[in-house]
Motif scaffolding. Structure first.
Motif, PDB file in Angstrom:
ATOM      1  N   PRO A   1      45.712  41.765  69.017  1.00 47.01           N
ATOM      2  CA  PRO A   1      45.681  40.309  69.155  1.00 47.01           C
ATOM      3  C   PRO A   1      44.386  39.801  69.779  1.00 47.01           C
ATOM      4  CG  PRO A   1      47.483  41.250  70.466  1.00 47.01           C
ATOM      5  CD  PRO A   1      46.897  42.348  69.674  1.00 47.01           C
ATOM      6  N   LEU A   2      43.880  40.542  70.736  1.00 50.38           N
ATOM      7  CA  LEU A   2      42.634  40.112  71.380  1.00 50.38           C
ATOM      8  C   LEU A   2      41.496  40.055  70.362  1.00 50.38           C
ATOM      9  CD1 LEU A   2      41.596  39.490  74.293  1.00 50.38           C
ATOM     10  CD2 LEU A   2      40.647  41.776  74.268  1.00 50.38           C
ATOM     11  N   ALA A   3      41.418  41.106  69.546  1.00 52.33           N
ATOM     12  CA  ALA A   3      40.365  41.142  68.526  1.00 52.33           C
ATOM     13  C   ALA A   3      40.603  40.044  67.497  1.00 52.33           C
ATOM     14  CB  ALA A   3      40.331  42.510  67.854  1.00 52.33           C
ATOM     15  N   ASN A   4      41.859  39.838  67.116  1.00 46.66           N
ATOM     16  CA  ASN A   4      42.131  38.796  66.130  1.00 46.66           C
ATOM     17  C   ASN A   4      41.729  37.424  66.622  1.00 46.66           C
ATOM     18  OD1 ASN A   4      43.075  40.280  64.042  1.00 46.66           O
ATOM     19  ND2 ASN A   4      45.222  40.212  64.696  1.00 46.66           N
ATOM     20  N   TYR A   5      41.796  37.246  67.913  1.00 47.20           N
ATOM     21  CA  TYR A   5      41.436  35.939  68.443  1.00 47.20           C
ATOM     22  C   TYR A   5      39.933  35.817  68.667  1.00 47.20           C
ATOM     23  CZ  TYR A   5      41.949  31.559  70.969  1.00 47.20           C
ATOM     24  OH  TYR A   5      41.866  30.234  71.345  1.00 47.20           O
ATOM     25  N   TRP A   6      39.354  36.767  69.367  1.00 43.51           N
ATOM     26  CA  TRP A   6      37.956  36.632  69.768  1.00 43.51           C
ATOM     27  C   TRP A   6      36.961  37.226  68.785  1.00 43.51           C
ATOM     28  CZ3 TRP A   6      36.889  33.066  73.066  1.00 43.51           C
ATOM     29  CH2 TRP A   6      37.826  32.732  74.059  1.00 43.51           C
ATOM     30  N   ALA A   7      37.392  38.217  68.038  1.00 40.78           N
ATOM     31  CA  ALA A   7      36.471  38.842  67.088  1.00 40.78           C
ATOM     32  C   ALA A   7      37.237  39.222  65.832  1.00 40.78           C
ATOM     33  CB  ALA A   7      35.808  40.064  67.715  1.00 40.78           C
ATOM     34  N   PRO A   8      37.734  38.226  65.083  1.00 42.36           N
ATOM     35  CA  PRO A   8      38.562  38.553  63.925  1.00 42.36           C
ATOM     36  C   PRO A   8      37.797  39.434  62.937  1.00 42.36           C
ATOM     37  CG  PRO A   8      38.178  36.160  64.085  1.00 42.36           C
ATOM     38  CD  PRO A   8      37.553  36.784  65.275  1.00 42.36           C
ATOM     39  N   GLY A   9      38.508  40.409  62.398  1.00 47.54           N
ATOM     40  CA  GLY A   9      37.855  41.330  61.477  1.00 47.54           C
ATOM     41  C   GLY A   9      37.649  42.714  62.067  1.00 47.54           C
ATOM     42  N   VAL A  10      37.861  42.831  63.371  1.00 42.75           N
ATOM     43  CA  VAL A  10      37.740  44.145  63.993  1.00 42.75           C
ATOM     44  C   VAL A  10      39.130  44.767  64.077  1.00 42.75           C
ATOM     45  CG1 VAL A  10      37.094  45.405  66.081  1.00 42.75           C
ATOM     46  CG2 VAL A  10      35.738  43.446  65.348  1.00 42.75           C
ATOM     47  N   THR A  11      39.276  45.974  63.552  1.00 43.02           N
ATOM     48  CA  THR A  11      40.562  46.659  63.664  1.00 43.02           C
ATOM     49  C   THR A  11      40.550  47.585  64.873  1.00 43.02           C
ATOM     50  OG1 THR A  11      39.727  48.334  62.165  1.00 43.02           O
ATOM     51  CG2 THR A  11      41.128  46.627  61.204  1.00 43.02           C
ATOM     52  N   VAL A  12      41.740  47.931  65.313  1.00 44.23           N
ATOM     53  CA  VAL A  12      41.867  48.747  66.515  1.00 44.23           C
ATOM     54  C   VAL A  12      42.677  49.985  66.185  1.00 44.23           C
ATOM     55  CG1 VAL A  12      42.819  48.804  68.842  1.00 44.23           C
ATOM     56  CG2 VAL A  12      41.784  46.702  67.985  1.00 44.23           C
ATOM     57  N   SER A  13      42.239  51.128  66.701  1.00 40.50           N
ATOM     58  CA  SER A  13      43.046  52.331  66.502  1.00 40.50           C
ATOM     59  C   SER A  13      42.847  53.291  67.653  1.00 40.50           C
ATOM     60  CB  SER A  13      42.652  53.030  65.204  1.00 40.50           C
ATOM     61  OG  SER A  13      41.516  53.828  65.424  1.00 40.50           O
ATOM     62  N   GLY A  14      43.750  54.232  67.731  1.00 43.14           N
ATOM     63  CA  GLY A  14      43.604  55.301  68.698  1.00 43.14           C
ATOM     64  C   GLY A  14      42.580  56.302  68.186  1.00 43.14           C
ATOM     65  N   LEU A  15      42.108  57.136  69.095  1.00 43.66           N
ATOM     66  CA  LEU A  15      41.086  58.113  68.758  1.00 43.66           C
ATOM     67  C   LEU A  15      41.597  59.114  67.711  1.00 43.66           C
ATOM     68  CD1 LEU A  15      38.278  59.163  69.591  1.00 43.66           C
ATOM     69  CD2 LEU A  15      39.406  60.531  71.337  1.00 43.66           C
ATOM     70  N   HIS A  16      42.833  59.590  67.905  1.00 47.32           N
ATOM     71  CA  HIS A  16      43.306  60.672  67.040  1.00 47.32           C
ATOM     72  C   HIS A  16      43.704  60.210  65.654  1.00 47.32           C
ATOM     73  CE1 HIS A  16      42.814  63.190  70.497  1.00 47.32           C
ATOM     74  NE2 HIS A  16      42.967  64.221  69.701  1.00 47.32           N
ATOM     75  N   GLU A  17      43.817  58.900  65.461  1.00 49.08           N
ATOM     76  CA  GLU A  17      43.985  58.409  64.098  1.00 49.08           C
ATOM     77  C   GLU A  17      42.709  58.715  63.304  1.00 49.08           C
ATOM     78  OE1 GLU A  17      45.014  54.254  63.727  1.00 49.08           O
ATOM     79  OE2 GLU A  17      44.370  54.232  61.631  1.00 49.08           O
ATOM     80  N   LEU A  18      41.572  58.472  63.949  1.00 48.79           N
ATOM     81  CA  LEU A  18      40.297  58.730  63.283  1.00 48.79           C
ATOM     82  C   LEU A  18      40.064  60.230  63.113  1.00 48.79           C
ATOM     83  CD1 LEU A  18      38.076  56.074  65.079  1.00 48.79           C
ATOM     84  CD2 LEU A  18      39.232  55.889  62.884  1.00 48.79           C
ATOM     85  N   VAL A  19      40.521  60.997  64.110  1.00 46.24           N
ATOM     86  CA  VAL A  19      40.383  62.454  64.002  1.00 46.24           C
ATOM     87  C   VAL A  19      41.134  62.945  62.767  1.00 46.24           C
ATOM     88  CG1 VAL A  19      40.995  64.666  65.055  1.00 46.24           C
ATOM     89  CG2 VAL A  19      40.047  62.839  66.468  1.00 46.24           C
ATOM     90  N   ALA A  20      42.367  62.496  62.609  1.00 46.65           N
ATOM     91  CA  ALA A  20      43.177  62.979  61.490  1.00 46.65           C
ATOM     92  C   ALA A  20      42.624  62.487  60.159  1.00 46.65           C
ATOM     93  CB  ALA A  20      44.627  62.538  61.659  1.00 46.65           C
ATOM     94  N   ASN A  21      42.034  61.300  60.164  1.00 47.94           N
ATOM     95  CA  ASN A  21      41.425  60.817  58.922  1.00 47.94           C
ATOM     96  C   ASN A  21      40.272  61.708  58.498  1.00 47.94           C
ATOM     97  OD1 ASN A  21      42.999  58.673  58.138  1.00 47.94           O
ATOM     98  ND2 ASN A  21      41.885  57.191  59.393  1.00 47.94           N
ATOM     99  N   ALA A  22      39.545  62.211  59.481  1.00 50.07           N
ATOM    100  CA  ALA A  22      38.384  63.040  59.156  1.00 50.07           C
ATOM    101  C   ALA A  22      38.752  64.512  59.001  1.00 50.07           C
ATOM    102  CB  ALA A  22      37.321  62.884  60.249  1.00 50.07           C
ATOM    103  N   LEU A  23      39.947  64.871  59.422  1.00 53.32           N
ATOM    104  CA  LEU A  23      40.333  66.287  59.453  1.00 53.32           C
ATOM    105  C   LEU A  23      40.601  66.816  58.040  1.00 53.32           C
ATOM    106  CD1 LEU A  23      41.131  68.630  61.427  1.00 53.32           C
ATOM    107  CD2 LEU A  23      43.480  67.817  61.197  1.00 53.32           C
ATOM    108  N   VAL A  24      39.854  67.853  57.674  1.00 50.70           N
ATOM    109  CA  VAL A  24      40.110  68.505  56.386  1.00 50.70           C
ATOM    110  C   VAL A  24      41.112  69.622  56.640  1.00 50.70           C
ATOM    111  CG1 VAL A  24      39.092  69.737  54.458  1.00 50.70           C
ATOM    112  CG2 VAL A  24      37.756  67.993  55.670  1.00 50.70           C
TER     113      VAL A  24
END
Lengths: 337, 174, 545
Positions: free
Chosen positions: C491-514
């Motif tokens: 919500p903070l990003a949607n209000y002050w900087a719309p267009g920025v998504t938020v995620s935890g670190l390990h979401e990105l880890v798993a996305n990159a994990l082969v």
């Protein structure tokens, strides 16, 4: 602000009038003794008062990278994990006011390349003047040992020569006197002219500042303007230190005002915010290492453990857990018995 | 002095007075801080106000009237007003604080031979306020949306689970 | 005839000069400025003292008859228990260095949100009862008596502090407002004043193990649904071991990550990572909440909820505990857990990574390791096959959560991981990150929707810094390591900087994990198309939206 100024002036006037009326012994002998006694007893009591309460948890404020994996560099000063680190952190805090120094500010400016660039600088006025004040105070304190000790120790003479390094005038001009006055005026000026600070300032904030200005002011007067006979003063003060008070005859009245204000400071000290001088060493967010995962910190009043145990939990949800195929300590049929 | 030069030479003073007027709406004890610190991250309110002041002035004097750039420049400021505790009239009234300043500094000199230009400036201020009104309203809508989205997100997975088990219907969930 | 007010009259909402000293200004409880009160039966169930129904907006808060006695005694008791409290009451010189360091002050411009004044609210009471000058001179030296409006004021400002400790960093004596806020909240609970958003999860965590009160079998099903989702994305269904005895590692993370979007994707990240490593671990339904809501209430409640971790580690006979990404959870784990509930059960040993053999020597006593430390070590030792190009559509920045930064010092581990899984990483401005990080504005139990505007104000400094990197460096993503952040930053990003998504670190880890034997990845964990992967002939996930 005004009540505190008034109070300081009142104390000064009372000391002046009292001395003129023949109360030099009261202001020059009785009061200093009483003040010293209260100061020492008060400080000891204050430290004891703090130490009486335990530090139940290990709560350092970490200001940098913790000690963790070998390839990650620890910030051993701002996030110490050992006693050595804590000592360094504490030294930097006490000697250089490191936390105040942190006060960074950023400024964004358009760079020539067209993009936007941020620069950071530290907002250091408070830090500078706080440092100037405290160090000048220390130097002045050391210089005054000339009056208490015979022969004068070498370090005192050295401090004096350092202080008078400009070699101006006779008696030689001491830099610290002027500097401390400037610093005090800055600290006072902040409180008066910065709305934010004026709002939070109390009598307890103005009073010590006025008092110190009074002490420094009278001290400067005694040295440069209303010059007093140093030899007489020394004999008088040595008399005090050796518990055989010498007669006060021939010493300026202003000297007794000076002494009275210093005594007031000593009397006030243990009961005020000025105890931060020793308090900072007690501060658990600064004087503890960040090693709470490496060594267990003991809480003397740790209450007994009371919680919803697994056995109670399984009793509550056993059937549903069994149905979901979760491993159980007691199977439903057994538990029913 | 022609209108353009007049507008340019008075710019700094008008901006200063307007910014002061906005700051003076904050509790007195804190204005000293918003006024003195120029750190855009340490003092965001001050930074937002300054940015807005320049944008407003450029827009009403006809320097920069492209809706998109004006909107972008006012965005933070209007959002701040929308999140702060005030009535909408108080939130947007700050724009009208510009008028008395303009009337004091620009009008006397423009009234004689270029009233047209001055009236144009005031009209553009009115349009700008209406534009800000839209932005304000949409910021408030965003706030309301955020509440709903947050409640939904808090239980997102729970809702899916409940749907799967037929506890709630799919239409209820969305 | 009444005149229409001018704009100036409409907006001027303060007198030219405050006619009252701050001691005499009363707090106004308007909707949106306070959290809803805790329910009476919740408080009763938890054996909290003086439970009662009350309404913050009402004049009468229904305090118990002898409320003043209770509060005075409780305050005296806390002074005896905490040296920090005595010290912080005594040595503040009101230098003002902390004033503009508080995100609540920056966002609300309320003078009492300056940390120094927030503490002064309690200090004024301390002076009257516990200092000589206060007893003698009273108001002159800033002392005041207890009063019902003082209680209201304490409540108002204790719940406008997120215990982020930023002020403590800049204080020359290390005075920590978090410590003061925690104790003020403790005092308020003594007279039955708590908030619903904190006490309800406390109740649920205590009796069911997760903050929504989901029963164990349903909890397991929900986690299994996440494993199903993992299969849709990767073609591999990770295992979801629950309550397994004799596993090597017990994994505990905030239960918010099992229920809340976008935390669930971080949880899926854990499942995939552990599956790929073939880690001998277990989850627990009993100790399934890592985040400690009790720490927003009182030290004892925090201890009570925390006790389940070691109890479960003992019952399941695990060697050590791995903790997920969470802020307050790690403040408790790092600084309180061992003291509260140690020493560790005998079955636990010094944590060693079973994959790399690295000993986590910084956790030899608590035997609990942060997952960012664990993963950073894996990456350093080349144990993960990563394809950071999958995250190339992301330009990410990193939000340091207050508690891991200023209560632990976990700063570089998550950055090390993030840089390994994302090619585009941009830091936010220097005085808003690392140990100087700005709070998300809703920590310590304030992320409830009734105070959304307040949160937007308090989070504004963070939002402002985020917006800066969004506009100047095209940042479109913010990673964080805290479950509360994952709830409050969107919500903070949607209000002050719309267009920025938020995620935890390990979401990105798993996305990159082969992963070994995985299908071609065309989707990220949110089942959105990965733009940098050309969709193949087979659109195997066509059914899903």
């Amino acid at each position: 602000m005004f009540p505190s100024l008034l109070l300081v002036l009142l104390i000064g006037v009372a000391a002046w009038a009292g001395t003129v009326a023949g109360g030099a012994v009261l202001f020059g002998v009785v009061l200093p003794y009483a003040a010293f006694a209260v100061f020492f007893a008060g400080m000891v009591w204050r430290m004891f008062y703090w130490a009486k309460s335990p530090v139940p948890f290990c709560i350092p404020t970490t200001g940098g990278q913790e000690r963790s994996l070998p390839f990650i560099k620890q910030n051993a000063v701002d996030c110490p994990s050992s006693t050595g680190g804590v000592v360094v952190r504490m030294m930097l805090e006490v000697l250089l006011f490191r936390s105040l120094f942190r006060n960074t500010q950023a400024e964004v400016c358009s760079s020539r390349a067209g993009g936007v660039r941020s620069t950071y600088y530290s907002s250091k006025w408070l830090w500078v003047f706080a440092l100037v004040f405290h160090y000048c105070f220390l130097l002045i304190f050391i210089r005054h040992f000339r009056f208490f000790v015979e022969p004068v120790p070498a370090c005192v003479t050295f401090a004096e020569s350092l202080d008078g390094i400009m070699q101006i005038g006779a008696p030689r001009l001491f830099l610290t006197g002027g500097c401390i006055l400037v610093a005090l005026c800055f600290l006072l000026g902040r409180r008066l002219f910065n709305e934010r600070l004026r709002y939070i300032s109390l009598f307890n904030d103005y009073f010590p500042l006025w008092l110190l200005i009074g002490i420094v002011g009278t001290g400067i007067c005694l040295r440069y303007f209303d010059k007093c006979e140093i030899a007489l003063v020394k004999i008088f003060v040595m008399g005090l230190t050796q518990f055989s008070p010498a007669p006060a005859a021939g010493i300026n009245t202003l000297f007794f005002v000076h002494i009275t204000l210093v005594s007031t400071l000593l009397l006030y000290f243990p009961f005020s915010k000025l105890t931060h001088m020793v308090g900072v060493f007690f501060s658990p967010t600064r004087n503890m290492p960040n090693n709470s995962r490496m060594a267990r910190h003991i809480n003397p009043w740790n209450p007994p453990k009371q919680y919803f145990t697994y056995a109670e939990y399984e009793d509550t949800y056993r059937d549903a857990m069994a149905e979901a195929g979760l491993p159980l300590d007691k199977q439903p049929d057994k538990a029913a018995e | 002095m022609d209108a353009k030069t007049l507008i340019d030479t008075n710019k700094d003073e008008i901006l200063r007075q307007w910014i002061e007027a906005v700051y003076s709406l904050y509790p007195l004890e804190t204005t000293g801080f918003v006024r003195t610190s120029s750190d855009p991250f340490g003092n965001p309110v001050g930074d937002m106000t300054k940015q807005a002041a320049a944008a407003i002035y450029n827009a009403i004097t006809g320097e920069d009237t492209a809706v998109d750039t004006v909107k972008a420049a006012l965005d933070r400021f209007v959002k701040l007003r929308a999140a702060q505790r005030a009535n909408p009239s108080q939130g947007l009234g700050v724009f009208y604080l510009m008028k008395p300043i303009l009337r004091k500094l620009l009008l006397p000199q423009l009234a004689k031979d270029d009233l047209e230009t001055y009236l144009g400036v005031e009209s553009r201020l009115d349009s700008l306020t209406l534009l800000a009104f839209d932005m304000y309203a949409s910021a408030r809508e965003t706030l309301a949306d955020l509440r709903i989205t947050e409640i939904r997100n808090q239980h997102a997975q729970l809702t899916r689970w409940a749907q799967k088990h037929g506890v709630i219907s799919t239409s209820q969930a969305r | 005839m009444a005149k229409l007010p001018t704009p100036q009259q409409l907006i001027a909402d303060r007198p030219a000069f405050p006619d009252k000293h701050w001691l005499n200004v009363k707090s106004e409880f308007t909707p949106g400025s306070f959290c809803y009160p805790a329910k009476k039966d919740t408080m009763e169930l938890l054996h909290m003292p003086n439970p009662h129904e009350w309404d913050p907006a009402a004049e009468d808060w229904g305090l118990p008859e002898n409320w003043e006695r209770i509060l005075c005694d409780a305050f005296a008791d806390r002074l005896e228990k905490h040296r920090s409290l005595k010290l912080f009451m005594d040595i503040c010189v009101r230098c003002g260095a902390c004033a503009d360091k508080c995100h609540f002050f920056l966002g609300t411009n309320d003078p009492k949100n300056m940390p120094v004044l927030r503490a002064e609210l309690l200090r004024s009471l301390y002076r009257r009862d516990h200092t000589m000058l206060g007893k003698l001179l009273g108001k002159t030296v800033g002392a005041r008596a207890w009063d019902k409006s003082v209680v209201k004021e304490l409540f108002y400002y204790a719940y406008q502090c997120t215990e982020c400790r930023r002020c403590s960093l800049f204080c020359p004596y290390g005075i920590d407002t978090a410590e003061i806020t925690m104790i003020v909240r403790e005092l308020l609970h003594e007279v039955g004043l708590g908030t619903h958003w904190i006490m309800d999860p406390v109740k649920n965590c205590s009796f069911t193990g997760n903050h929504l009160g989901i029963k164990p079998h349903s909890f397991v099903e929900i986690v299994e649904m996440l494993a199903d989702d993992c299969e849709i994305v990767t073609g591999i269904r990770p295992k979801t071991p629950f309550n397994q005895k004799n596993a090597e590692i017990l994994f505990i993370t905030p239960s918010g990550d099992v229920f809340a979007d976008p935390g669930i994707y971080t949880f899926m990240g854990y499942l995939l990572l552990f599956h790929e490593l073939d880690l001998n671990y277990t989850l627990s339904t009993y100790a399934s909440e890592g985040g400690n809501f009790g720490s927003f209430t009182s030290f004892n409640m925090a201890k009570k909820l925390n006790a389940k971790m070691y109890a479960e580690a003992e019952r399941l006979n695990v060697k050590w505990i791995l903790g997920g990404e969470c802020g307050h959870m790690w403040r408790v784990l790092n600084q309180y857990m061992d003291t509260y509930n140690g020493p560790t059960p005998v079955n636990m040993v010094k944590p060693v990574s079973p994959i790399t053999g690295t000993e986590f020597t910084n956790a030899v006593s608590t035997k609990m390791v942060h997952v960012a430390e664990f993963t950073a070590d894996l990456i350093y030792n080349n144990k993960l096959n990563l394809d950071p190009c999958r995250n190339d559509h992301i330009i990410t920045t990193f939000h340091d959560s207050c508690n891991p930064s200023r209560g632990m010092g976990l700063l570089d581990e998550p950055r090390y991981v993030l840089k390994a899984v994302c090619n585009n990483f941009v830091e936010m401005p220097e005085n808003t990150i690392r140990e100087q990080t700005f709070c998300c504005g809703a920590g310590s139990g304030l992320n409830t929707e009734e105070i959304m505007e307040l949160r937007m104000r308090a989070g504004m400094p963070r939002g402002n810094a985020l917006r800066y990197v969004q506009q100047n460096h095209d940042v479109n993503h913010m990673a964080c390591i805290c479950a509360i952040d994952r709830a409050t930053l969107p919500p903070l990003a949607n209000y002050w900087a719309p267009g920025v998504t938020v995620s935890g670190l390990h979401e990105l880890v798993a996305n990159a994990l082969v992963m070994k034997g995985e299908g071609k990845r065309t989707l990220d964990l949110r089942q959105e198309d990965l733009p940098n992967v050309e969709p193949d002939e087979a659109a195997d996930t066509g059914e899903e939206q």
